[in-house]
Design a protein around this motif. Structure first.
Motif, PDB file in Angstrom:
ATOM      1  N   PRO A  69     -31.343  60.596 -54.415  1.00  0.00           N
ATOM      2  CA  PRO A  69     -31.015  60.753 -53.010  1.00  0.00           C
ATOM      3  C   PRO A  69     -30.986  62.233 -52.601  1.00  0.00           C
ATOM      4  N   ILE A  70     -31.187  62.448 -51.317  1.00  0.00           N
ATOM      5  CA  ILE A  70     -31.056  63.778 -50.745  1.00  0.00           C
ATOM      6  C   ILE A  70     -29.944  63.755 -49.713  1.00  0.00           C
ATOM      7  N   ILE A  71     -29.322  64.910 -49.497  1.00  0.00           N
ATOM      8  CA  ILE A  71     -28.227  65.010 -48.523  1.00  0.00           C
ATOM      9  C   ILE A  71     -28.488  66.203 -47.604  1.00  0.00           C
ATOM     10  N   ARG A  72     -27.942  66.127 -46.402  1.00  0.00           N
ATOM     11  CA  ARG A  72     -28.085  67.225 -45.445  1.00  0.00           C
ATOM     12  C   ARG A  72     -27.223  68.403 -45.872  1.00  0.00           C
ATOM     13  N   VAL A  73     -27.691  69.602 -45.556  1.00  0.00           N
ATOM     14  CA  VAL A  73     -26.920  70.813 -45.802  1.00  0.00           C
ATOM     15  C   VAL A  73     -26.201  71.160 -44.503  1.00  0.00           C
ATOM     16  N   VAL A  74     -24.907  71.420 -44.608  1.00  0.00           N
ATOM     17  CA  VAL A  74     -24.111  71.704 -43.415  1.00  0.00           C
ATOM     18  C   VAL A  74     -23.568  73.128 -43.456  1.00  0.00           C
ATOM     19  N   GLY A  75     -23.248  73.629 -42.261  1.00  0.00           N
ATOM     20  CA  GLY A  75     -22.668  74.964 -42.125  1.00  0.00           C
ATOM     21  C   GLY A  75     -21.189  74.872 -41.823  1.00  0.00           C
ATOM     22  N   VAL A 120     -34.153  79.133 -47.692  1.00  0.00           N
ATOM     23  CA  VAL A 120     -33.925  78.755 -46.299  1.00  0.00           C
ATOM     24  C   VAL A 120     -32.860  79.697 -45.732  1.00  0.00           C
ATOM     25  N   SER A 121     -33.023  80.081 -44.471  1.00  0.00           N
ATOM     26  CA  SER A 121     -31.982  80.842 -43.784  1.00  0.00           C
ATOM     27  C   SER A 121     -31.618  80.091 -42.505  1.00  0.00           C
ATOM     28  N   SER A 122     -30.503  80.511 -41.915  1.00  0.00           N
ATOM     29  CA  SER A 122     -30.014  79.818 -40.723  1.00  0.00           C
ATOM     30  C   SER A 122     -29.331  80.803 -39.786  1.00  0.00           C
ATOM     31  N   SER A 123     -29.368  80.507 -38.504  1.00  0.00           N
ATOM     32  CA  SER A 123     -28.658  81.310 -37.495  1.00  0.00           C
ATOM     33  C   SER A 123     -27.295  80.678 -37.256  1.00  0.00           C
ATOM     34  N   ILE A 124     -26.295  81.224 -37.923  1.00  0.00           N
ATOM     35  CA  ILE A 124     -24.925  80.723 -37.767  1.00  0.00           C
ATOM     36  C   ILE A 124     -24.089  81.758 -37.016  1.00  0.00           C
ATOM     37  N   VAL A 125     -24.181  83.015 -37.441  1.00  0.00           N
ATOM     38  CA  VAL A 125     -23.430  84.092 -36.798  1.00  0.00           C
ATOM     39  C   VAL A 125     -24.373  84.949 -35.970  1.00  0.00           C
ATOM     40  N   ARG A 183     -29.263  86.385 -39.401  1.00  0.00           N
ATOM     41  CA  ARG A 183     -29.450  85.110 -40.098  1.00  0.00           C
ATOM     42  C   ARG A 183     -28.681  85.105 -41.413  1.00  0.00           C
ATOM     43  N   SER A 184     -28.182  83.926 -41.758  1.00  0.00           N
ATOM     44  CA  SER A 184     -27.481  83.724 -43.018  1.00  0.00           C
ATOM     45  C   SER A 184     -28.427  83.047 -43.999  1.00  0.00           C
ATOM     46  N   ARG A 185     -28.571  83.631 -45.164  1.00  0.00           N
ATOM     47  CA  ARG A 185     -29.443  83.051 -46.179  1.00  0.00           C
ATOM     48  C   ARG A 185     -28.638  82.031 -46.987  1.00  0.00           C
ATOM     49  N   LEU A 186     -29.169  80.819 -47.102  1.00  0.00           N
ATOM     50  CA  LEU A 186     -28.505  79.801 -47.891  1.00  0.00           C
ATOM     51  C   LEU A 186     -28.627  80.161 -49.367  1.00  0.00           C
TER      52      LEU A 186
END
Length: 186
Positions: free
Chosen positions: A143-149, A97-102, A106-109
């Motif tokens: 259980p599952i948990i959310r991934v945070v930035g 998974v990747s995310s647009s943080i900066v 994209r930042s790769r988790l």
């Protein structure tokens, strides 16, 4: 900072201690009032967040007297971390998974989350774009948990730190000059 210190020393040498404290109080009061706007503008240049979100997580400035400086101004930053897929857009990759943080890209988790978060890889439910990223807390399915930035407190102190500091120091120097001329230039 050197420029501001020079201006402060010049004012300290010309004014009496009560006058200098009044000048510094007025200056930092004005800088504190404008800090939310400055931090919001400078932070959004480096991070993919809105100014509204940044400003809403900046508390009211606090002025205090004493210590090494006649007046100090504290700007409290407090917020929850933004979720990957919520606050920060998440994208499904072939592996991961990747995310647009900066804003630079994209930042790769990480392939596996840290042990305190279960040590499992992050995933997007149903492999859909726009959903929140999760990770499993243990070996079991639940259980599952959310991934945070990141949260707002990290942003102006990390990547955006030089811009935020320069903008606040420039604002303080400008206000110091104007207040000195207004209060004592008559």
């Amino acid at each position: 900072m050197t420029d501001l210190k020079g201006k402060m020393e010049l004012c300290r040498n010309v004014l009496t201690q009560p006058q200098f404290e009044k000048l510094m109080y007025r200056t930092f009061n004005e800088v504190g009032k404008r800090a939310k706007t400055v931090i919001g503008q400078e932070t959004t240049k480096d991070y993919v967040v809105t100014q509204q979100w940044v400003k809403s997580n900046i508390g009211h400035y606090q002025l205090s007297f004493g210590g090494g400086f006649p007046v100090t101004c504290k700007i409290p930053l407090k917020s929850h971390k933004g979720t990957i897929g919520g606050r920060f857009k998440a994208y499904k990759l072939q592996k991961g998974v990747s995310s647009s943080i900066v804003r630079t890209g994209r930042s790769r988790l990480p392939a596996k989350m840290p042990d305190r978060l279960g040590g499992n890889p992050p995933f997007l439910p149903n492999n859909k774009k726009g959903t929140v990223a999760f990770t499993r807390k243990g070996k079991a399915r639940l259980p599952i948990i959310r991934v945070v930035g990141l949260g707002v407190p990290q942003m102006p102190l990390n990547r955006a730190a030089p811009r935020v500091q320069d903008a606040l120091l420039e604002k303080a120097g400008d206000r110091l000059e104007r207040n000195f001329l207004y209060m004592f230039g008559k």
